[in-house]
Design an enzyme around this catalytic site. Structure first.
Site, PDB file in Angstrom:
ATOM      1  N   PRO A 101       0.826  -1.206   0.000  1.00  0.00           N
ATOM      2  CA  PRO A 101       0.000   0.000   0.000  1.00  0.00           C
ATOM      3  C   PRO A 101       0.864   1.261   0.000  1.00  0.00           C
ATOM      4  CG  PRO A 101      -0.701  -1.518   1.717  1.00  0.00           C
ATOM      5  CD  PRO A 101       0.585  -2.052   1.178  1.00  0.00           C
ATOM      6  N   VAL A 102       0.423   2.232  -0.788  1.00  0.00           N
ATOM      7  CA  VAL A 102       1.196   3.467  -0.954  1.00  0.00           C
ATOM      8  C   VAL A 102       0.970   4.389   0.250  1.00  0.00           C
ATOM      9  CG1 VAL A 102       1.454   5.520  -2.433  1.00  0.00           C
ATOM     10  CG2 VAL A 102       1.032   3.272  -3.464  1.00  0.00           C
ATOM     11  N   GLY A 105       3.774   3.926   5.315  1.00  0.00           N
ATOM     12  CA  GLY A 105       4.943   3.650   6.155  1.00  0.00           C
ATOM     13  C   GLY A 105       5.520   2.267   5.941  1.00  0.00           C
ATOM     14  N   LEU A 106       5.114   1.605   4.857  1.00  0.00           N
ATOM     15  CA  LEU A 106       5.580   0.237   4.615  1.00  0.00           C
ATOM     16  C   LEU A 106       6.625   0.159   3.498  1.00  0.00           C
ATOM     17  CD1 LEU A 106       2.211  -1.738   4.967  1.00  0.00           C
ATOM     18  CD2 LEU A 106       3.956  -1.285   6.710  1.00  0.00           C
ATOM     19  N   GLY A 107       7.140   1.295   3.086  1.00  0.00           N
ATOM     20  CA  GLY A 107       8.275   1.300   2.159  1.00  0.00           C
ATOM     21  C   GLY A 107       7.898   1.036   0.707  1.00  0.00           C
ATOM     22  N   SER A 108       6.703   1.464   0.295  1.00  0.00           N
ATOM     23  CA  SER A 108       6.298   1.151  -1.089  1.00  0.00           C
ATOM     24  C   SER A 108       7.202   1.838  -2.118  1.00  0.00           C
ATOM     25  CB  SER A 108       4.833   1.508  -1.331  1.00  0.00           C
ATOM     26  OG  SER A 108       4.676   2.896  -1.378  1.00  0.00           O
ATOM     27  N   ALA A 111      10.597   0.148  -2.189  1.00  0.00           N
ATOM     28  CA  ALA A 111      10.575  -1.172  -2.839  1.00  0.00           C
ATOM     29  C   ALA A 111      10.450  -1.036  -4.352  1.00  0.00           C
ATOM     30  CB  ALA A 111       9.433  -2.007  -2.271  1.00  0.00           C
ATOM     31  N   ASP A 152      15.340   2.710   5.437  1.00  0.00           N
ATOM     32  CA  ASP A 152      14.390   2.034   4.545  1.00  0.00           C
ATOM     33  C   ASP A 152      15.102   1.384   3.360  1.00  0.00           C
ATOM     34  OD1 ASP A 152      12.610   3.139   6.298  1.00  0.00           O
ATOM     35  OD2 ASP A 152      11.412   4.192   4.815  1.00  0.00           O
TER      36      ASP A 152
END
Ligand code: MEV
Length: 333
Positions: A101-102, A105-108, A111, A152
């Protein structure tokens, strides 16, 4: 066709303080991935970048008033320059997809950039080592986030749990014990890392001593977390994560939605819970066990998370081609 792939990430301990030189622990989310494909474009010149999830297409030679375009273009230019390839010679078509998900906070963005670098390298017959990929993607991070710590790009490039301290070589953590079972709950609210880091920066400017002391306390939690991971002491790690959330609250980057989800996870038996990443939206993570994970995930959903994704982080982090076991409530976060 050349392909590249990269994982998302979660920060277990130390966000924000890591920008100011304290240590942090981050883990890859190997079942939430971005992929990039690179093909020679038939009869064409120039480079076309298709971001399928955004429904956007960018020409490398054009200018766009869109930070996502700027970041992708810079990633491609930097990678081609590193590979010693003239970006204007021949035609390339780059297609990017992501399950991450953009702006959560999950590093989209990290990645996606990592996958693009890897795919371009493979297209040119190269496989780049993790430190090189990390350095290249750091330059994209600067465009996306302003003044990133580098945690990240590091955890995504190595795809291993990392102990990270700005300006130092990362330490790859071998998790001495069972896998980490994480429930990742999405508030549904976009998180802007650049703005969150700037907001903490403003507090730091207003009260340098107080905020430095808080960063020290967060850094001490990350130190203790490394020892807990080494000893396989998940209960201790969870407690440290919950303490970290309180510091993040005090720094002003939590929200009522994040606090509610964290509280619900703890009440349902999570070993620990906190927001993860820049905050002010985005995701909360809970450390659970194989026994409690479903109850914790359900509680996070009931507390308002729009999606909860349960995943396992293993010692090696990367399990490319063999997704770790997952249980989901709703769609993946
Ligand atoms: C973002 O994932 C983590 C922050 O600490 C920013 C950074 O380290 O660059 C908030």
């Amino acid at each position: 066709m050349a392909t590249g792939s990269a994982a998302g990430k979660a920060i277990l301990l130390g966000e924000h303080a890591v920008v100011y030189g304290r240590p942090a622990i981050a883990v890859p989310l190997s079942d939430l991935r971005a992929t990039a494909e690179v093909c020679a474009a038939a009869g064409g010149d120039g480079v076309c970048i298709r971001a399928l999830d955004l429904g956007k297409e960018y020409d490398l030679a054009e200018r766009y008033a869109d930070p996502a375009a700027e970041a992708l273009q810079a990633t491609v230019r930097n990678a081609l320059a590193y590979l010693g390839v003239d970006a204007t010679a021949g035609g390339l078509a780059i297609t990017v997809r992501s399950r991450i998900p953009v702006a959560r906070g999950l590093g989209s963005g990290t990645a996606v950039a990592t996958a693009v670098v890897r795919a371009l390298a493979q297209h040119h017959g190269r496989q780049l080592p993790a430190p090189v990929v990390s350095d290249l993607v750091f330059r994209t991070e600067v465009i996306l986030h302003g003044a990133p710590s580098g945690v990240d790009n590091t955890v995504v490039a190595y795809e291993r749990p990392v102990w990270f301290r700005r300006g130092r070589a990362p330490e790859l953590l071998a998790l001495d014990g069972d896998a980490l079972v994480l429930a990742i709950a999405d508030t549904g609210v976009p998180a802007n890392t650049r703005e969150a880091v700037a907001a903490v920066g403003a507090r730091h400017a207003a009260d340098p001593e107080g905020i430095e002391a808080r960063f020290d306390a967060i850094g001490a939690l990350a130190e203790a977390g490394r020892a807990a991971l080494r000893g396989g002491d998940m209960a201790r790690l969870g407690d440290l994560m919950t303490q970290n959330h309180e510091h993040l609250r005090a720094l002003g980057v939590s929200t009522p939605a994040l606090d509610g989800i964290v509280g619900a996870a703890l009440a349902a038996g999570a070993l620990g819970a906190k927001l993860s990443g820049g905050g002010r939206g985005g995701c909360a993570i809970a450390l659970t066990t194989t026994t409690t994970r479903d109850a914790v995930a359900a509680a996070m959903g009931a507390a308002g998370a729009v999606q909860v994704h349960v995943t396992e982080v293993h010692t090696g982090g990367a399990r490319c081609g063999v997704p770790p076991p997952t249980a989901r409530i709703g769609a993946p976060c």
